[in-house]
Every structure is written in C-alpha cells, then in structure tokens.
Enzyme design. Structure first.
Site, PDB file in Angstrom:
ATOM      1  N   ASP A  21      28.808  27.021  22.319  1.00  9.14           N
ATOM      2  CA  ASP A  21      30.267  26.980  22.358  1.00  9.14           C
ATOM      3  C   ASP A  21      30.773  27.060  23.790  1.00  9.14           C
ATOM      4  O   ASP A  21      30.189  27.757  24.629  1.00  9.14           O
ATOM      5  CB  ASP A  21      30.820  28.161  21.544  1.00  9.14           C
ATOM      6  CG  ASP A  21      32.310  28.037  21.287  1.00  9.14           C
ATOM      7  OD1 ASP A  21      32.836  26.905  21.330  1.00  9.14           O
ATOM      8  OD2 ASP A  21      32.953  29.069  21.044  1.00  9.14           O
ATOM      9  N   GLY A  22      31.858  26.338  24.086  1.00 15.36           N
ATOM     10  CA  GLY A  22      32.535  26.485  25.363  1.00 15.36           C
ATOM     11  C   GLY A  22      32.536  25.270  26.260  1.00 15.36           C
ATOM     12  O   GLY A  22      32.989  25.344  27.406  1.00 15.36           O
ATOM     13  N   ASN A  23      32.046  24.120  25.760  1.00 16.14           N
ATOM     14  CA  ASN A  23      32.039  22.916  26.601  1.00 16.14           C
ATOM     15  C   ASN A  23      33.442  22.520  27.055  1.00 16.14           C
ATOM     16  O   ASN A  23      33.669  22.214  28.229  1.00 16.14           O
ATOM     17  CB  ASN A  23      31.412  21.743  25.846  1.00 16.14           C
ATOM     18  CG  ASN A  23      29.921  21.905  25.651  1.00 16.14           C
ATOM     19  OD1 ASN A  23      29.280  22.678  26.336  1.00 16.14           O
ATOM     20  ND2 ASN A  23      29.368  21.168  24.707  1.00 16.14           N
ATOM     21  N   GLY A  24      34.376  22.518  26.109  1.00 16.80           N
ATOM     22  CA  GLY A  24      35.743  22.115  26.435  1.00 16.80           C
ATOM     23  C   GLY A  24      36.409  23.054  27.412  1.00 16.80           C
ATOM     24  O   GLY A  24      37.092  22.624  28.352  1.00 16.80           O
ATOM     25  N   TRP A  26      34.906  24.993  29.565  1.00 13.68           N
ATOM     26  CA  TRP A  26      34.260  24.839  30.868  1.00 13.68           C
ATOM     27  C   TRP A  26      34.886  23.669  31.626  1.00 13.68           C
ATOM     28  O   TRP A  26      35.187  23.782  32.822  1.00 13.68           O
ATOM     29  CB  TRP A  26      32.764  24.605  30.690  1.00 13.68           C
ATOM     30  CG  TRP A  26      32.026  24.428  31.991  1.00 13.68           C
ATOM     31  CD1 TRP A  26      31.494  25.404  32.773  1.00 13.68           C
ATOM     32  CD2 TRP A  26      31.773  23.187  32.671  1.00 13.68           C
ATOM     33  NE1 TRP A  26      30.913  24.860  33.903  1.00 13.68           N
ATOM     34  CE2 TRP A  26      31.069  23.495  33.861  1.00 13.68           C
ATOM     35  CE3 TRP A  26      32.051  21.849  32.378  1.00 13.68           C
ATOM     36  CZ2 TRP A  26      30.656  22.513  34.756  1.00 13.68           C
ATOM     37  CZ3 TRP A  26      31.647  20.879  33.274  1.00 13.68           C
ATOM     38  CH2 TRP A  26      30.952  21.210  34.450  1.00 13.68           C
ATOM     39  N   HIS A  38      31.094  18.308  27.581  1.00 15.41           N
ATOM     40  CA  HIS A  38      30.036  17.957  26.641  1.00 15.41           C
ATOM     41  C   HIS A  38      28.822  17.389  27.385  1.00 15.41           C
ATOM     42  O   HIS A  38      27.676  17.675  27.022  1.00 15.41           O
ATOM     43  CB  HIS A  38      30.558  16.947  25.620  1.00 15.41           C
ATOM     44  CG  HIS A  38      31.632  17.501  24.726  1.00 15.41           C
ATOM     45  ND1 HIS A  38      31.530  18.732  24.119  1.00 15.41           N
ATOM     46  CD2 HIS A  38      32.841  16.990  24.342  1.00 15.41           C
ATOM     47  CE1 HIS A  38      32.622  18.962  23.399  1.00 15.41           C
ATOM     48  NE2 HIS A  38      33.426  17.920  23.519  1.00 15.41           N
ATOM     49  N   THR A  67      31.699  22.291  10.328  1.00 16.23           N
ATOM     50  CA  THR A  67      32.352  21.390   9.371  1.00 16.23           C
ATOM     51  C   THR A  67      33.809  21.162   9.738  1.00 16.23           C
ATOM     52  O   THR A  67      34.334  20.049   9.643  1.00 16.23           O
ATOM     53  CB  THR A  67      32.269  21.992   7.953  1.00 16.23           C
ATOM     54  OG1 THR A  67      30.888  22.225   7.642  1.00 16.23           O
ATOM     55  CG2 THR A  67      32.857  21.046   6.922  1.00 16.23           C
ATOM     56  N   TRP A  70      35.118  18.429  12.344  1.00 14.50           N
ATOM     57  CA  TRP A  70      35.331  17.023  11.989  1.00 14.50           C
ATOM     58  C   TRP A  70      36.817  16.693  11.918  1.00 14.50           C
ATOM     59  O   TRP A  70      37.206  15.518  11.872  1.00 14.50           O
ATOM     60  CB  TRP A  70      34.670  16.695  10.652  1.00 14.50           C
ATOM     61  CG  TRP A  70      33.170  16.634  10.728  1.00 14.50           C
ATOM     62  CD1 TRP A  70      32.288  17.602  10.368  1.00 14.50           C
ATOM     63  CD2 TRP A  70      32.372  15.540  11.208  1.00 14.50           C
ATOM     64  NE1 TRP A  70      30.997  17.182  10.603  1.00 14.50           N
ATOM     65  CE2 TRP A  70      31.014  15.929  11.103  1.00 14.50           C
ATOM     66  CE3 TRP A  70      32.680  14.270  11.717  1.00 14.50           C
ATOM     67  CZ2 TRP A  70      29.967  15.093  11.497  1.00 14.50           C
ATOM     68  CZ3 TRP A  70      31.643  13.445  12.109  1.00 14.50           C
ATOM     69  CH2 TRP A  70      30.305  13.852  11.992  1.00 14.50           C
ATOM     70  N   LEU A 132       7.171  22.782  19.396  1.00 11.93           N
ATOM     71  CA  LEU A 132       8.496  23.295  19.058  1.00 11.93           C
ATOM     72  C   LEU A 132       9.199  22.371  18.077  1.00 11.93           C
ATOM     73  O   LEU A 132       9.194  21.142  18.227  1.00 11.93           O
ATOM     74  CB  LEU A 132       9.336  23.411  20.335  1.00 11.93           C
ATOM     75  CG  LEU A 132      10.830  23.733  20.151  1.00 11.93           C
ATOM     76  CD1 LEU A 132      11.001  25.173  19.696  1.00 11.93           C
ATOM     77  CD2 LEU A 132      11.607  23.483  21.438  1.00 11.93           C
ATOM     78  N   ARG A 183      25.270  33.287  20.439  1.00 11.85           N
ATOM     79  CA  ARG A 183      26.517  32.516  20.552  1.00 11.85           C
ATOM     80  C   ARG A 183      27.080  32.675  21.955  1.00 11.85           C
ATOM     81  O   ARG A 183      27.225  33.786  22.469  1.00 11.85           O
ATOM     82  CB  ARG A 183      27.574  32.969  19.538  1.00 11.85           C
ATOM     83  CG  ARG A 183      28.880  32.181  19.765  1.00 11.85           C
ATOM     84  CD  ARG A 183      29.836  32.189  18.626  1.00 11.85           C
ATOM     85  NE  ARG A 183      30.905  31.208  18.885  1.00 11.85           N
ATOM     86  CZ  ARG A 183      31.681  30.684  17.963  1.00 11.85           C
ATOM     87  NH1 ARG A 183      31.523  31.023  16.708  1.00 11.85           N
ATOM     88  NH2 ARG A 183      32.608  29.810  18.275  1.00 11.85           N
ATOM     89  N   SER A 191      31.285  31.113  12.688  1.00  9.17           N
ATOM     90  CA  SER A 191      31.787  29.736  12.556  1.00  9.17           C
ATOM     91  C   SER A 191      30.998  28.899  11.541  1.00  9.17           C
ATOM     92  O   SER A 191      30.589  27.782  11.820  1.00  9.17           O
ATOM     93  CB  SER A 191      31.813  29.032  13.920  1.00  9.17           C
ATOM     94  OG  SER A 191      32.729  29.661  14.782  1.00  9.17           O
TER      95      SER A 191
END
Length: 241
Positions: A21-24, A26, A38, A67, A70, A132, A183, A191
């Site tokens: 979480d947090g791309n936007g 940043w 992203h 979900t 979207w 992995l 998270r 979430s």
C-alpha cells in the site's frame, strides 16, 4: 550490519503475505502522477521477491488490489493491471533463473483479454519451477458458492461443512496459511485480504509507503516475527508442555 544477520534460519516464516500500500501517496509526495508510484512499486516487488527467494521463503503472496479497488477509474485500473503484467512478463527470465513459480488467487477473468493472456502465459512458463512460490492475490464468497452448489447436488451434507471443508474450497487450497502478514503505508487494517487464511497470522504494520519499503525492512519484519510467541489459541503453558 544488516538485519539479515539477525534472522534465525531455523525459524524463517514459510509464507509471508504483503499488502503493498502507498504507491499513490508516494507519487503525490514527489509531485508526480499516481502511475509513477505504481512503477516505483514494481521495483520494490522485484527487490523483495529476490530477497525472499534468497533467504528461503517458500511462499510470498503480494496483494496490490482489493475487490473495492475495481471501483476506481477504469483508465487507472487498466493501466495498473497492464503495468503489473508487462513487468511480470519482462521479469519472467529472472523468475526462471531464480527458480520462482508464479501463481495467482486473483480474479483474472476481470483483466482485459490481452493482459490476461500474457499473465497466464507467464504462469505456464514458470509452472515447473520448485523454489519460491510468488502468489499474486471474493475468495470466501466464491468458496461459499462452490460449497452451496455441492450441497444442492447432494455431494455434501450441511452438517459436514466445517473449517476444513471451507479451506478446501478456497482458491488458496494447497497453499499454507501466511505466517506473517506485512502491511505498508501506516494503515492499520486488512482491506479484505485473505480474511480466512490470516486468522492466526502475525501482523506487522509499517509507516513506510510501498515504494520506500526496502529489503532491510523485510528483514526487520522477519526478525520481529521471530521474537513473537505463536500460540494458535493456546496458552504459553500449553505450548511449553
């Protein structure tokens, strides 16, 4: 000194799940459009995946999209999905080199066809790898539908439905439940992520935004996990006896 040196090899979590979480946020801090966040987040995925494979994690589940996400603007959703899958396609030779197997428990039918086909192709190409397991993540809803259908068809009685039968109908069947859930971004919620499977997972929250999350942060989370007592509903005295 790296936190990696503090990790107890005999107590490495078998399965780590991460809510990325947090791309936007940043990107906003940098004065950039959300897609730049992203893209930077994809670099973090690469670094964390390589580190997890190196230290012997068996399963790494990454959750980038709930979900509810979207419902964001279609242009952003399509661009994010295309970016993720294009990156996976470019990274497939590296996945092969590192013996990483790509899996998914997401709703791939909602992806644009070209994106979906490319994604499924990457899954097929890495299917023979044995290192992995990199898992990209309505889960419980879909399981309930499958159980209801079997009850309707007389394949299972209502009284036979228990925790094991529900687990057997989830798309994570065959994948061990996460030992550790991380998270990023300072949000203190789950979430809608693997709600059934994380019942006894250890939770670790960090204020770092996902593009800022480093390999050292991963090591620190693992060390923190290794200092906890996992009781699975039992008392400390029961575990000792």
């Amino acid at each position: 000194m790296s936190k990696k040196d503090d990790i107890i090899k005999e107590r490495i979590p078998r399965h780590i799940a991460i809510i990325m979480d947090g791309n936007g946020r940043w990107a906003k801090k940098q004065g950039l459009a959300r897609m730049f966040g992203h893209r930077q987040g994809v670099t973090t995925v690469h670094n964390i995946t390589e580190a997890a494979a190196e230290i012997g994690i068996e399963y790494l589940t990454l959750y980038a999209f709930s979900t509810e996400n979207w419902n964001r603007p279609k242009e952003e959703v399509d661009a994010l999905m295309a970016l993720l899958v294009d990156t996976i396609a470019k990274e497939t030779p590296t996945l092969m080199k590192n013996n990483v197997k790509l899996l998914t428990i997401g709703d791939v039918d909602r992806l644009p066809k070209a994106t979906r086909d490319k994604f499924l192709g990457c899954i097929r190409e890495t299917s023979g790898n044995t290192g992995l397991n990199l898992v990209l993540a309505r889960e419980i809803i879909e399981a309930a539908k499958r159980i209801a259908a079997e009850v309707k068809d007389g394949k299972i009685a209502i009284d036979e439905i228990n925790e094991a039968s529900i687990s057997d109908h989830l798309t994570t069947q065959g994948i061990p439940d996460p030992d550790l859930l991380i998270r990023t971004s300072g949000e203190l919620r789950i979430s809608n992520f693997l709600l059934w499977q994380i019942a006894y997972s250890e939770l670790y929250f960090t204020d770092k935004l996902w593009p800022e999350f480093t390999v050292e942060d991963l090591y620190e989370a693992i060390v923190d996990y290794q200092h906890r007592e996992r009781r699975f509903g039992k008392t400390s005295e029961q575990l000792k006896s």
